[in-house]
Motif scaffolding. Structure first.
Motif, mmCIF file in Angstrom:
data_model
loop_
_atom_site.group_PDB
_atom_site.id
_atom_site.type_symbol
_atom_site.label_atom_id
_atom_site.label_comp_id
_atom_site.label_asym_id
_atom_site.label_seq_id
_atom_site.Cartn_x
_atom_site.Cartn_y
_atom_site.Cartn_z
ATOM 1 N N GLY A 14 0.781 -1.222 0.000
ATOM 2 C CA GLY A 14 0.000 0.000 0.000
ATOM 3 C C GLY A 14 0.811 1.270 0.000
ATOM 4 O O GLY A 14 0.270 2.355 -0.225
ATOM 5 N N THR A 15 2.132 1.157 0.212
ATOM 6 C CA THR A 15 2.983 2.341 0.250
ATOM 7 C C THR A 15 4.432 1.908 0.188
ATOM 8 O O THR A 15 4.746 0.712 0.172
ATOM 9 N N GLY A 16 5.332 2.862 0.141
ATOM 10 C CA GLY A 16 6.755 2.593 0.286
ATOM 11 C C GLY A 16 7.317 1.612 -0.718
ATOM 12 O O GLY A 16 6.999 1.643 -1.912
ATOM 13 N N ASN A 17 8.190 0.729 -0.233
ATOM 14 C CA ASN A 17 8.844 -0.245 -1.106
ATOM 15 C C ASN A 17 7.847 -1.170 -1.779
ATOM 16 O O ASN A 17 8.015 -1.523 -2.953
ATOM 17 N N GLY A 18 6.827 -1.586 -1.052
ATOM 18 C CA GLY A 18 5.853 -2.519 -1.611
ATOM 19 C C GLY A 18 5.154 -1.949 -2.830
ATOM 20 O O GLY A 18 4.952 -2.639 -3.832
ATOM 21 N N GLU A 19 4.791 -0.677 -2.761
ATOM 22 C CA GLU A 19 4.151 -0.024 -3.898
ATOM 23 C C GLU A 19 5.086 0.002 -5.102
ATOM 24 O O GLU A 19 4.688 -0.335 -6.232
ATOM 25 N N ALA A 20 6.353 0.380 -4.878
ATOM 26 C CA ALA A 20 7.315 0.463 -5.979
ATOM 27 C C ALA A 20 7.592 -0.907 -6.580
ATOM 28 O O ALA A 20 7.736 -1.047 -7.802
ATOM 29 N N ILE A 21 7.651 -1.922 -5.741
ATOM 30 C CA ILE A 21 7.899 -3.281 -6.232
ATOM 31 C C ILE A 21 6.716 -3.777 -7.054
ATOM 32 O O ILE A 21 6.895 -4.351 -8.134
ATOM 33 N N ALA A 22 5.506 -3.552 -6.571
ATOM 34 C CA ALA A 22 4.319 -3.957 -7.333
ATOM 35 C C ALA A 22 4.292 -3.269 -8.686
ATOM 36 O O ALA A 22 4.000 -3.891 -9.715
ATOM 37 N N GLU A 23 4.610 -1.973 -8.705
ATOM 38 C CA GLU A 23 4.624 -1.226 -9.965
ATOM 39 C C GLU A 23 5.687 -1.770 -10.909
ATOM 40 O O GLU A 23 5.461 -1.891 -12.122
ATOM 41 N N ARG A 24 6.852 -2.118 -10.369
ATOM 42 C CA ARG A 24 7.937 -2.647 -11.198
ATOM 43 C C ARG A 24 7.564 -4.011 -11.800
ATOM 44 O O ARG A 24 7.845 -4.288 -12.980
ATOM 45 N N LEU A 25 6.937 -4.865 -11.014
ATOM 46 C CA LEU A 25 6.541 -6.181 -11.527
ATOM 47 C C LEU A 25 5.456 -6.048 -12.589
ATOM 48 O O LEU A 25 5.462 -6.767 -13.589
ATOM 49 N N LEU A 26 4.546 -5.120 -12.380
ATOM 50 C CA LEU A 26 3.511 -4.872 -13.381
ATOM 51 C C LEU A 26 4.143 -4.355 -14.671
ATOM 52 O O LEU A 26 3.745 -4.766 -15.770
ATOM 53 N N ALA A 27 5.132 -3.486 -14.536
ATOM 54 C CA ALA A 27 5.824 -2.969 -15.713
ATOM 55 C C ALA A 27 6.542 -4.080 -16.473
ATOM 56 O O ALA A 27 6.735 -3.989 -17.684
ATOM 57 N N GLY A 28 6.920 -5.147 -15.754
ATOM 58 C CA GLY A 28 7.535 -6.308 -16.385
ATOM 59 C C GLY A 28 6.535 -7.283 -16.955
ATOM 60 O O GLY A 28 6.904 -8.383 -17.357
ATOM 61 N N ASP A 29 5.263 -6.887 -16.957
ATOM 62 C CA ASP A 29 4.179 -7.630 -17.600
ATOM 63 C C ASP A 29 3.616 -8.767 -16.763
ATOM 64 O O ASP A 29 2.981 -9.671 -17.292
ATOM 65 N N SER A 30 3.836 -8.738 -15.443
ATOM 66 C CA SER A 30 3.187 -9.730 -14.584
ATOM 67 C C SER A 30 1.812 -9.216 -14.155
ATOM 68 O O SER A 30 1.511 -8.031 -14.256
ATOM 69 N N SER A 31 0.998 -10.132 -13.670
ATOM 70 C CA SER A 31 -0.196 -9.757 -12.907
ATOM 71 C C SER A 31 0.212 -9.753 -11.439
ATOM 72 O O SER A 31 1.091 -10.524 -11.033
ATOM 73 N N VAL A 32 -0.415 -8.887 -10.649
ATOM 74 C CA VAL A 32 0.049 -8.702 -9.274
ATOM 75 C C VAL A 32 -1.125 -8.660 -8.303
ATOM 76 O O VAL A 32 -2.064 -7.879 -8.477
ATOM 77 N N GLY A 33 -1.030 -9.485 -7.267
ATOM 78 C CA GLY A 33 -1.934 -9.387 -6.133
ATOM 79 C C GLY A 33 -1.277 -8.544 -5.059
ATOM 80 O O GLY A 33 -0.194 -8.890 -4.559
ATOM 81 N N LEU A 34 -1.878 -7.403 -4.743
ATOM 82 C CA LEU A 34 -1.332 -6.483 -3.750
ATOM 83 C C LEU A 34 -2.023 -6.721 -2.417
ATOM 84 O O LEU A 34 -3.254 -6.629 -2.328
ATOM 85 N N VAL A 35 -1.238 -7.024 -1.403
ATOM 86 C CA VAL A 35 -1.772 -7.389 -0.086
ATOM 87 C C VAL A 35 -1.392 -6.319 0.928
ATOM 88 O O VAL A 35 -0.240 -5.869 0.966
ATOM 89 N N GLY A 36 -2.350 -5.912 1.742
ATOM 90 C CA GLY A 36 -2.079 -4.937 2.785
ATOM 91 C C GLY A 36 -3.056 -5.054 3.928
ATOM 92 O O GLY A 36 -4.141 -5.626 3.787
#
Length: 249
Positions: A14-36
């Motif tokens: 939901g913030t910080g490193n987790g947000e940036a990591i989720a965005e980076r994985l999405l940019a790499g064409d993965s689907s992402v489940g974001l947990v918070g």
């Protein structure tokens, strides 16, 4: 697009490193489940990085609750069909400057249950989903203070050391199963929370790094993405510092 066809789970997204990591994985064409722990910040991140909503899923779950993490993994598999990647990032620091004998027992429990036990619960349910696929990769977020000691933050330091031990044990158990497990150990990072703490604090944090600056969230996310990618296929059980030389001193 190194993650095309892959499905990832990121805790503390939901913030910080987790947000940036989720965005980076999405940019790499993965689907992402974001947990918070709270749904609203997770949903806000999903709308920001995936406005259409095709490749993200917001899940409210507390990593301290094993049933919640089991349900989170199940929902991701039901939505996207599989789970290939996981970044166990959720964590808290607890108070600073408190010696062991003065640390409140409830604070110790909260930090250990969130930072260490929460990763155990997450891995307990992530690993079977990956074994079902026949492959997977997990990155557990430790800290530079999981490699060295830090006075006044015993619970945080103990938890971050424990994450490295958990990572290594799991990596050995899974070494012949095509599921890799690594840890990342950042120094101080310019997350929104740290930046809001004020220039005096961020200047002091930067001064502890030989490179005399904070890491960016994007630098951490790029390292995590590399370790999850097929380019790191022979890397498992290892700890990767990204701390501007902090632990080399």
């Amino acid at each position: 697009m190194e993650f095309t066809g892959k499905v990832a789970l990121v805790t503390g997204a939901g913030t910080g490193n987790g947000e940036a990591i989720a965005e980076r994985l999405l940019a790499g064409d993965s689907s992402v489940g974001l947990v918070g722990r709270r749904l609203e910040p997770i949903m806000a991140v999903c709308k920001k990085i995936d406005p259409v909503g095709d490749r993200t899923l917001a899940i409210e779950a507390d990593v301290r609750d094993p049933a919640a993490m089991q349900s989170a993994v199940r929902h991701i598999v039901e939505r996207f069909g599989r789970l290939d990647l996981a970044v166990n990032n959720a964590g808290i620091t607890g108070p600073a400057g408190t010696p062991v004998q003065s640390l409140e027992i409830e604070i110790w429990k909260e930090v250990i249950e969130t930072d260490l036990t929460g990763i155990f619960y997450s891995m307990k349910y992530e690993i079977p989903a990956m074994l079902e696929n026949g492959s997977g990769a997990i990155v557990n977020m430790s800290s530079a203070n999981g490699v060295v000691g830090l006075a006044g933050m015993a619970a945080y330091t103990a938890a971050k050391h424990g994450i490295i031990g958990l990572t290594r044990s799991a990596a050995l158990e899974l070494a012949e199963s095509n599921v890799r497990v690594c840890a990342v150990a950042p120094g101080y990072i310019a997350t929104p929370r740290i930046v809001k703490s004020g220039k005096d604090v961020t200047d002091w944090m930067a001064s502890t790094h030989p490179m005399k600056r904070l890491a960016t969230r994007e630098e951490v996310a790029d390292l995590v993405a590399y370790l999850l990618s097929d380019r790191a296929a022979f890397i498992t059980g290892s700890v990767h510092s990204i701390d501007g030389g902090y632990t080399a001193q």
